[in-house]
Design a protein around this motif. Structure first.
Motif, PDB file in Angstrom:
ATOM      1  N   HIS A  47       0.844  -1.189   0.000  1.00 40.00           N
ATOM      2  CA  HIS A  47       0.000   0.000   0.000  1.00 40.00           C
ATOM      3  C   HIS A  47       0.878   1.238   0.000  1.00 40.00           C
ATOM      4  N   HIS A  93     -11.782  -1.695   2.016  1.00 36.66           N
ATOM      5  CA  HIS A  93     -10.810  -0.717   1.503  1.00 36.66           C
ATOM      6  C   HIS A  93     -10.147   0.069   2.638  1.00 36.66           C
ATOM      7  N   LYS A 133      -7.676   2.110   4.674  1.00 42.38           N
ATOM      8  CA  LYS A 133      -6.655   3.098   4.281  1.00 42.38           C
ATOM      9  C   LYS A 133      -5.922   3.606   5.529  1.00 42.38           C
ATOM     10  N   SER A 144      -3.040   6.467   6.835  1.00 40.39           N
ATOM     11  CA  SER A 144      -2.421   7.732   6.407  1.00 40.39           C
ATOM     12  C   SER A 144      -1.845   8.448   7.625  1.00 40.39           C
TER      13      SER A 144
END
Length: 375
Positions: free
Chosen positions: A6, A53, A55, A57
């Protein structure tokens, strides 16, 4: 920072948003394979949505943000999120062992993205896997849970300049008085200098720094340089005759490497389970590749006014140099150095291998040189 599978952003400063309602007291034992254990307080009911999904960050050395897609029609039923966090090297499914080592976290359902922060279970420069369940707390205290999401991998970041500044301030507190010195020196085996003469055009060439010192150091495994020493014996004012690195010493005038055309950076502060403390400094000629690397990652020091290593120019243009007495300074110079700029000679002392810092691991329990982030 490179992240397996990723693409994730890794900022150089810590995330400002505090963790939202992450409850470590509410940790539950959940079967990682997705089964609902009757012994863990998890009940069966209509299926909850599986997070999709995932994610990651805003990664720092001890925090990250996480979010995912979810069916909006059933959001009101979700009261909690279960987060399964593991170091990547642990290939087995997580087995909850003790509350003091939490890797299964329970958080109240809050708007996403959610910040997960904690130096007690996140370390810098470490690869992790993470998966998520949605959960609904029942009236009897049990939970209904979804299946586990996909597993996502990410890697935590290096220390930011904020963390390095905290280390710098700790090092300043024990630096001691300043002593005069006049030379930098590098100890090595005879074969090292023979190779520099014969195969490297009479030059010592920069090499990538090893993994010694703090685990979160942004220069380990990245910055190229040549290690020098400058510490002197307080009673003679000269370099010690003993060395852990070899019986041959290259020595050159301090002004050759350290002058108004050089930038000085603070890079690390650590110890190795001993009373000795080490500070790593970087000397980089203005505008050099090493200088550009350090500008983005390390605190810049005033070469004439700091607690570790100074170069002061008087009215006549003459330079004087001083180093901290109570620290062992490891100075990295980022450019090649020609042997013709100094001399190589055999030292008369002993080779003290026990003092070598090659790939030395920092003592994580030392209160003098650790800060409240991952070690």
């Amino acid at each position: 920072m490179e992240v397996p599978r990723h693409s994730l952003s890794s900022p150089t400063s810590p995330c400002e948003e505090m963790m939202k309602n992450l409850s470590l007291d509410a940790i539950q034992l959940c079967d990682r394979e997705g089964n609902k254990s009757q012994d863990s307080g998890i009940a069966e009911m209509e299926e909850l949505p599986v997070p999709q999904h995932i994610k990651i960050s805003n990664i720092t050395c001890d925090s990250f943000k996480i979010c995912w897609d979810m069916d909006s029609r059933v959001k009101e039923r979700i009261t909690h999120y279960f987060i399964d966090l593991n170091k990547k090297e642990n290939k087995n499914a997580n087995k909850f062992k003790h509350k003091d080592v939490p890797t299964k976290l329970v958080a109240k359902a809050v708007p996403l993205p959610m910040t997960v922060r904690g130096h007690w279970f996140l370390s810098p420069r470490t690869e992790y896997t993470v998966a998520v369940q949605t959960a609904s707390k029942q009236g009897d205290g049990d939970y209904a849970v979804s299946d586990w999401s996909e597993i996502v991998e990410f890697c935590t970041a290096d220390y930011s300049t904020v963390h390095l500044t905290q280390l710098l301030e700790k090092a300043e507190a024990i630096a001691g008085r300043m002593l005069y010195f006049s030379v930098f020196y590098r100890n090595q085996h005879k074969e090292y200098f023979d190779h520099a003469r014969e195969a490297q055009n009479n030059k010592m060439l920069p090499s990538v720094k090893d993994n010694s010192g703090s685990h979160g150091s942004p220069i380990s495994g990245k910055l190229e340089g040549i290690f020098f020493s400058c510490n002197t014996e307080f009673n003679t004012g000269k370099p010690p005759q003993d060395s852990p690195y070899g019986r041959y010493r290259f020595q050159l005038p301090a002004e050759t490497l350290f002058n108004p055309g050089t930038n000085l950076y603070f890079a690390d502060f650590y110890c190795m389970y001993t009373a000795y403390h080490y500070v790593i400094l970087v000397l980089a000629p203005h505008g050099s590749p090493g200088d550009e690397f350090c500008k983005q990652r390390l605190p810049l020091l005033d070469i004439a006014d700091n607690r570790f290593l100074t170069c002061v120019q008087d009215e006549d243009g003459r330079l004087t140099f001083r180093h901290a007495q109570d620290l062992i300074l490891e100075v990295i110079y980022t450019d090649p150095v020609d042997l013709s700029l100094g001399t190589v000679a055999e030292i008369s002392g002993h080779q003290l291998m026990s003092l070598s810092t090659v790939n030395a691991k920092k003592d994580p329990s030392c209160k003098t040189c650790n800060i409240s982030v991952g070690r």
